[in-house]
Enzyme design. Structure first.
Site, PDB file in Angstrom:
ATOM      1  N   HIS A 147      64.377 -46.206  14.691  1.00 15.91           N
ATOM      2  CA  HIS A 147      63.398 -45.440  15.320  1.00 15.91           C
ATOM      3  C   HIS A 147      61.533 -45.168  15.040  1.00 15.91           C
ATOM      4  O   HIS A 147      61.535 -45.635  13.910  1.00 15.91           O
ATOM      5  CB  HIS A 147      64.359 -43.905  14.943  1.00 15.91           C
ATOM      6  N   ASP A 171      70.825 -31.213  17.966  1.00 19.34           N
ATOM      7  CA  ASP A 171      69.495 -31.748  17.604  1.00 19.34           C
ATOM      8  C   ASP A 171      68.868 -32.053  19.460  1.00 19.34           C
ATOM      9  O   ASP A 171      68.112 -31.240  19.158  1.00 19.34           O
ATOM     10  CB  ASP A 171      69.002 -33.621  17.431  1.00 19.34           C
ATOM     11  N   ARG A 230      62.279 -27.409  20.527  1.00 18.79           N
ATOM     12  CA  ARG A 230      61.030 -27.212  19.334  1.00 18.79           C
ATOM     13  C   ARG A 230      59.661 -27.879  20.254  1.00 18.79           C
ATOM     14  O   ARG A 230      58.651 -27.620  20.433  1.00 18.79           O
ATOM     15  CB  ARG A 230      60.890 -28.317  18.576  1.00 18.79           C
ATOM     16  N   SER A 243      66.131 -33.789  12.802  1.00 20.37           N
ATOM     17  CA  SER A 243      66.424 -34.626  14.290  1.00 20.37           C
ATOM     18  C   SER A 243      66.419 -36.135  13.990  1.00 20.37           C
ATOM     19  O   SER A 243      67.361 -36.371  14.473  1.00 20.37           O
ATOM     20  CB  SER A 243      65.287 -34.677  15.072  1.00 20.37           C
ATOM     21  N   LYS A 297      70.859 -38.217  13.867  1.00 17.97           N
ATOM     22  CA  LYS A 297      70.644 -38.796  15.185  1.00 17.97           C
ATOM     23  C   LYS A 297      71.401 -40.692  15.206  1.00 17.97           C
ATOM     24  O   LYS A 297      72.326 -40.967  15.508  1.00 17.97           O
ATOM     25  CB  LYS A 297      69.533 -39.080  16.238  1.00 17.97           C
TER      26      LYS A 297
HETATM   27  N1  URA Z   1      61.798 -38.475  16.888  1.00 19.72           N
HETATM   28  C1  URA Z   1      62.935 -37.299  17.220  1.00 19.72           C
HETATM   29  O1  URA Z   1      64.549 -37.765  17.390  1.00 19.72           O
HETATM   30  N2  URA Z   1      62.872 -36.487  16.939  1.00 19.72           N
HETATM   31  C2  URA Z   1      61.663 -35.981  15.968  1.00 19.72           C
HETATM   32  O2  URA Z   1      61.494 -34.401  15.446  1.00 19.72           O
HETATM   33  C3  URA Z   1      60.665 -36.999  16.521  1.00 19.72           C
HETATM   34  C4  URA Z   1      60.657 -38.036  16.938  1.00 19.72           C
END
Ligand code: URA
Length: 420
Positions: free
Chosen positions: A82, A161, A168, A183, A187
């Protein structure tokens, strides 16, 4: 307990306990707490921050706000990747098929664009027919059959999230260490991978503007991952200028496909090799990072990475004729060059400003739920350090709105000339 007391506590810079965080997450997810109350609390967190204990509690509440996947049926170590986000960041679209082509399973859920940073999910959806919304069962089945699936967050995966992320974006609360860490890690925990690799970007086009802040974010992310028994590695990468040349959804898919065919801009290649070599290591398929980089180069050169991408697109319902012939993608009404009026050397290309222009063109969202225009964006023709001669093209503006072109042209020129 009530939400007003929780908001005022954080507004007054006090620590929230586990029960308060749990109350907020449960009741926002089920709709009892309204968007405007959640916005107030999120803004208070953004301004006053959270300590490590609060971030850990927030992450775990969010992770367990919905389903938690079990990928053990894949029978192999699953490494999830990620990025904390960036302008022109199409790394997942390139790296995921490379890793899958090497025989390492890739089961990845990606987000939509957030603020100035694009989202892999939006980019994939610009391929006609590509379904990013499938069930958990189908997601796992696809990985079993072809070794890869790239989708959006499934309906009930970290739903807290999903709501907070969209909120946000629309209330200017994206650049916050507790909100980013919770966040991403909620995930990653919910999506069931055994090991986690996070690309923590820093610079003008990233949420973390300095390397120091990126290190703080990386430390928190690593600690959360390791605390829940998932080996987690963070790699810091530079996002001062946009990554690659293309910024915008279709434009980035086209660039990613060209990268998979071996035509990779140097900055993209550096990140692909760096992150990829660690993914291979985490998967237990090779401890020597240099050798891992060689494996990546080979799998691109022999066409297997590109073929794996075709397989992925087809499996997700996408029309592979667009990938085979990139000219089939719909262009916007206007493609306008920005021409240099003088000779100079490019000292910087502020990625944040380029990202904002792309959002203005329609490539990103201004408010929650906005439709985006997949065809628009900016393609740079030059990168930092290059010489420019008068009359040369600096960049191309892709727009469906004639009125936006002049503003973008002027601004792109100023950004590349480094004029405030
Ligand atoms: N990627 C995400 O999943 N969340 C964030 O807050 C920033 C990047």
């Amino acid at each position: 307990m009530n939400i007003q007391d929780i908001i005022s506590k954080k507004r007054d810079k006090k620590e929230l306990n586990k029960e308060e965080i749990s109350y907020f997450i449960k009741n926002y997810t089920n709709g009892t707490i309204t968007d405007y109350q959640a916005a107030a609390l999120v803004m208070a967190i953004y301004i006053n921050g959270m300590n490590k204990e609060e971030i850990k509690n927030l992450t775990l509440e969010m992770a367990y706000s919905g389903d938690v996947l079990d990928l053990s049926c894949l029978g192999k170590t699953v490494v999830d990747k990620h990025s904390t986000g960036g302008v022109g960041d199409k790394i997942t679209i390139i790296l995921a098929p490379i890793i899958a082509a090497l025989g390492i399973p890739v089961a990845k859920m990606s987000g939509r664009g957030l603020g100035i940073t694009g989202g892999t999910r939006d980019k994939l959806e610009s391929i006609p027919g590509y379904k990013t919304e499938i069930s958990d069962k189908e997601f796992i089945q696809n990985v079993k059959e072809i070794g890869i699936s790239l989708i959006g967050q499934t309906a009930n995966l970290a739903p807290a999230d999903k709501k907070i992320y969209a909120l946000r974006d629309s209330i200017a609360c994206t650049e916050s260490i507790p909100l980013i860490a919770s966040s991403i890690m909620s995930k990653k925990i919910a999506s069931g991978a055994d090991k986690i690799l996070i690309d923590v970007t820093y610079g003008s086009g990233a949420f973390m503007k300095t390397k120091k802040d990126a290190k703080r974010l990386a430390n928190i992310i690593t600690e959360i991952g390791n605390n829940v028994g998932k080996e987690t590695v963070c790699i810091l990468t530079n996002m001062n200028q946009p990554l690659g040349y293309a910024i915008g959804n279709i434009l980035e898919i086209k660039e990613a496909v060209n990268c998979l065919k071996g035509n990779m801009p140097k900055d993209v290649k550096d990140v692909v090799l760096e992150l990829g070599s660690y993914m291979i290591k985490l998967a237990g398929e090779g401890n020597n990072l240099e050798k891992n980089k060689q494996k990546i180069i080979e799998i691109i050169n022999n066409g297997k990475a590109y073929n794996k991408f075709l397989e992925l697109v087809e499996k997700q319902g996408g029309d592979i004729s667009y990938i085979k012939d990139l000219n089939k993608f719909k262009n916007p009404k206007y493609i306008v060059p920005v021409i240099s009026k003088k000779d100079f050397i490019i000292k910087s290309i502020n990625a944040e400003k380029i990202g904002k222009l792309c959002v203005y063109l329609g490539a990103g969202r201004i408010k929650k739920g906005d439709e985006i225009d997949h065809s628009v964006g900016i393609v740079l023709n030059k990168k930092v350090g290059e010489n420019v001669e008068k009359g040369e093209v600096l960049a191309y503006i892709y727009s469906n709105n004639e009125e936006k072109i002049e503003y973008c042209k002027k601004n792109v020129e100023n950004i590349i000339l480094n004029i405030e």
